[in-house]
Design a protein around this motif. Structure first.
Motif, PDB file in Angstrom:
ATOM      1  N   THR A 122      -4.954  -9.560 -12.000  1.00 18.34           N
ATOM      2  CA  THR A 122      -3.917 -10.536 -11.700  1.00 18.34           C
ATOM      3  C   THR A 122      -3.308 -10.254 -10.334  1.00 18.34           C
ATOM      4  N   TYR A 123      -2.871 -11.323  -9.670  1.00 13.23           N
ATOM      5  CA  TYR A 123      -2.215 -11.228  -8.369  1.00 13.23           C
ATOM      6  C   TYR A 123      -0.929 -12.046  -8.424  1.00 13.23           C
ATOM      7  N   MET A 124       0.146 -11.521  -7.814  1.00 13.92           N
ATOM      8  CA  MET A 124       1.417 -12.224  -7.860  1.00 13.92           C
ATOM      9  C   MET A 124       2.224 -12.006  -6.593  1.00 13.92           C
ATOM     10  N   TYR A 125       2.699 -13.100  -5.998  1.00 11.61           N
ATOM     11  CA  TYR A 125       3.686 -13.084  -4.926  1.00 11.61           C
ATOM     12  C   TYR A 125       4.931 -13.786  -5.453  1.00 11.61           C
ATOM     13  N   GLU A 126       6.094 -13.118  -5.351  1.00 10.38           N
ATOM     14  CA  GLU A 126       7.300 -13.755  -5.891  1.00 10.38           C
ATOM     15  C   GLU A 126       8.044 -14.582  -4.854  1.00 10.38           C
ATOM     16  N   GLU A 127       8.117 -14.106  -3.595  1.00 11.79           N
ATOM     17  CA  GLU A 127       8.836 -14.851  -2.570  1.00 11.79           C
ATOM     18  C   GLU A 127       8.509 -14.269  -1.203  1.00 11.79           C
ATOM     19  N   ASN A 128       8.974 -14.955  -0.146  1.00 13.67           N
ATOM     20  CA  ASN A 128       8.770 -14.450   1.209  1.00 13.67           C
ATOM     21  C   ASN A 128       9.342 -13.041   1.349  1.00 13.67           C
ATOM     22  N   GLY A 129       8.564 -12.152   1.955  1.00 11.04           N
ATOM     23  CA  GLY A 129       9.000 -10.779   2.151  1.00 11.04           C
ATOM     24  C   GLY A 129       8.614  -9.839   1.027  1.00 11.04           C
ATOM     25  N   ALA A 130       8.240 -10.394  -0.113  1.00 12.57           N
ATOM     26  CA  ALA A 130       7.817  -9.554  -1.239  1.00 12.57           C
ATOM     27  C   ALA A 130       6.380  -9.105  -1.032  1.00 12.57           C
ATOM     28  N   ARG A 131       6.005  -8.010  -1.671  1.00 13.84           N
ATOM     29  CA  ARG A 131       4.636  -7.517  -1.557  1.00 13.84           C
ATOM     30  C   ARG A 131       3.758  -8.171  -2.611  1.00 13.84           C
ATOM     31  N   LEU A 132       2.466  -8.142  -2.386  1.00 16.09           N
ATOM     32  CA  LEU A 132       1.503  -8.599  -3.375  1.00 16.09           C
ATOM     33  C   LEU A 132       1.439  -7.585  -4.510  1.00 16.09           C
ATOM     34  N   VAL A 133       1.623  -8.049  -5.743  1.00 15.55           N
ATOM     35  CA  VAL A 133       1.513  -7.195  -6.927  1.00 15.55           C
ATOM     36  C   VAL A 133       0.166  -7.478  -7.588  1.00 15.55           C
ATOM     37  N   THR A 134      -0.656  -6.447  -7.719  1.00 11.85           N
ATOM     38  CA  THR A 134      -1.983  -6.571  -8.316  1.00 11.85           C
ATOM     39  C   THR A 134      -2.076  -5.686  -9.550  1.00 11.85           C
ATOM     40  N   GLU A 135      -2.538  -6.238 -10.651  1.00 16.97           N
ATOM     41  CA  GLU A 135      -2.687  -5.472 -11.884  1.00 16.97           C
ATOM     42  C   GLU A 135      -4.081  -5.693 -12.470  1.00 16.97           C
ATOM     43  N   THR A 136      -4.560  -4.697 -13.204  1.00 13.56           N
ATOM     44  CA  THR A 136      -5.782  -4.829 -13.976  1.00 13.56           C
ATOM     45  C   THR A 136      -5.403  -4.760 -15.451  1.00 13.56           C
ATOM     46  N   LEU A 137      -5.669  -5.841 -16.176  1.00 14.46           N
ATOM     47  CA  LEU A 137      -5.282  -5.930 -17.580  1.00 14.46           C
ATOM     48  C   LEU A 137      -6.509  -5.775 -18.475  1.00 14.46           C
ATOM     49  N   THR A 138      -6.474  -4.747 -19.302  1.00 19.75           N
ATOM     50  CA  THR A 138      -7.455  -4.560 -20.358  1.00 19.75           C
ATOM     51  C   THR A 138      -6.720  -4.695 -21.683  1.00 19.75           C
ATOM     52  N   PRO A 139      -7.429  -4.804 -22.824  1.00 19.54           N
ATOM     53  CA  PRO A 139      -6.776  -5.104 -24.094  1.00 19.54           C
ATOM     54  C   PRO A 139      -5.552  -4.215 -24.372  1.00 19.54           C
ATOM     55  N   GLY A 140      -4.446  -4.882 -24.705  1.00 19.81           N
ATOM     56  CA  GLY A 140      -3.195  -4.194 -25.004  1.00 19.81           C
ATOM     57  C   GLY A 140      -2.273  -4.031 -23.813  1.00 19.81           C
ATOM     58  N   MET A 141      -2.735  -4.364 -22.611  1.00 19.78           N
ATOM     59  CA  MET A 141      -1.909  -4.250 -21.413  1.00 19.78           C
ATOM     60  C   MET A 141      -1.312  -5.611 -21.056  1.00 19.78           C
ATOM     61  N   ALA A 142      -0.139  -5.583 -20.417  1.00 18.74           N
ATOM     62  CA  ALA A 142       0.576  -6.824 -20.125  1.00 18.74           C
ATOM     63  C   ALA A 142       1.239  -6.756 -18.763  1.00 18.74           C
TER      64      ALA A 142
END
Length: 236
Positions: A122-142
């Motif tokens: 998953t990739y997420m940007y919340e707003e200008n100036g925020a960093r890119l948040v990257t996660e790897t989700l396997t079963p049971g992770m959120a």
């Protein structure tokens, strides 16, 4: 820095070449309207007077429930009147091999996502100036996508991935970013903003057709897994 620029370029390319518009059609507008104006909860319960009104089968929601490339099934006020007024949407996210949810956001809800099967990035940007948040989700992770944050999800493996999503609104809304630029804002202004010819008939012709929420992802993954964009498996 080079890696960040490469990722930004990939995300931008995904915006314009991966195109999905998942819109839920309201199944019973009159019932939703009556539920919204019922004077008491007992009056609401009377409007939902049989057991079937309280049962939602994610797997029966065709064509959205699929893994080629995949789809999003929402249990919300539009698709399930019993959800009206309860302030929540539950969604099942199916990502077939090499598929993705293209960049989008939910204007009226935060989004909690938990993996059930497979491996999803998953990739997420919340707003200008925020960093890119990257996660790897396997079963049971959120992970969490805050309200109105832009995010995307990718299955880069050759096995199906499935996730369950909870949003704190029964009418969360979804805005695919590609639609804003390709079918929304004036093309000449989009091109001026990005400094190149991104909004054009040529680019639009290369976009994947409107889907059920998921679209095919990277061509390298499709080749590695032996998949053609129509979902059939081939040998290279």
């Amino acid at each position: 820095m080079h890696g960040q620029l490469a990722l930004a370029s990939s995300l931008l390319l995904a915006v314009f070449t991966q195109h999905a518009l998942a819109v839920d059609k309201t199944r019973d507008p009159s019932l939703d309207a009556n539920l919204a104006t019922a004077a008491t909860q007992l009056d609401r319960l009377a409007l939902l007077g049989n057991d079937n009104a309280w049962l939602f089968d994610f797997t029966a929601q065709e064509p959205n429930y699929n893994f080629a490339p995949g789809g999003v099934v929402n249990m919300n006020a539009a698709t399930f009147p019993a959800a009206k007024g309860n302030g929540m949407t539950m969604a099942m996210l199916n990502l077939g091999p090499c598929s993705m949810l293209p960049p989008h956001y939910h204007p009226r809800a935060s989004n909690y996502v938990v993996a059930i099967h497979g491996n999803t990035t998953t990739y997420m940007y919340e707003e200008n100036g925020a960093r890119l948040v990257t996660e790897t989700l396997t079963p049971g992770m959120a992970t969490i996508f805050p309200q109105a944050s832009m995010h995307m999800m990718v299955n880069n493996g050759c096995e199906n991935a499935q996730l369950v999503s909870a949003l704190n609104s029964d009418d969360a809304g979804t805005q695919n970013i590609g639609n804003v630029f390709s079918n929304g804002f004036p093309a000449e202004l989009v091109n001026a903003a990005f400094g190149q010819n991104l909004a054009s008939s040529d680019v639009a012709s290369k976009m994947t057709p409107v889907g059920t929420g998921s679209n095919w992802g990277l061509s390298e993954c499709l080749k590695q897994c032996g998949i053609q964009p129509n979902g059939t498996y081939i040998r290279f």
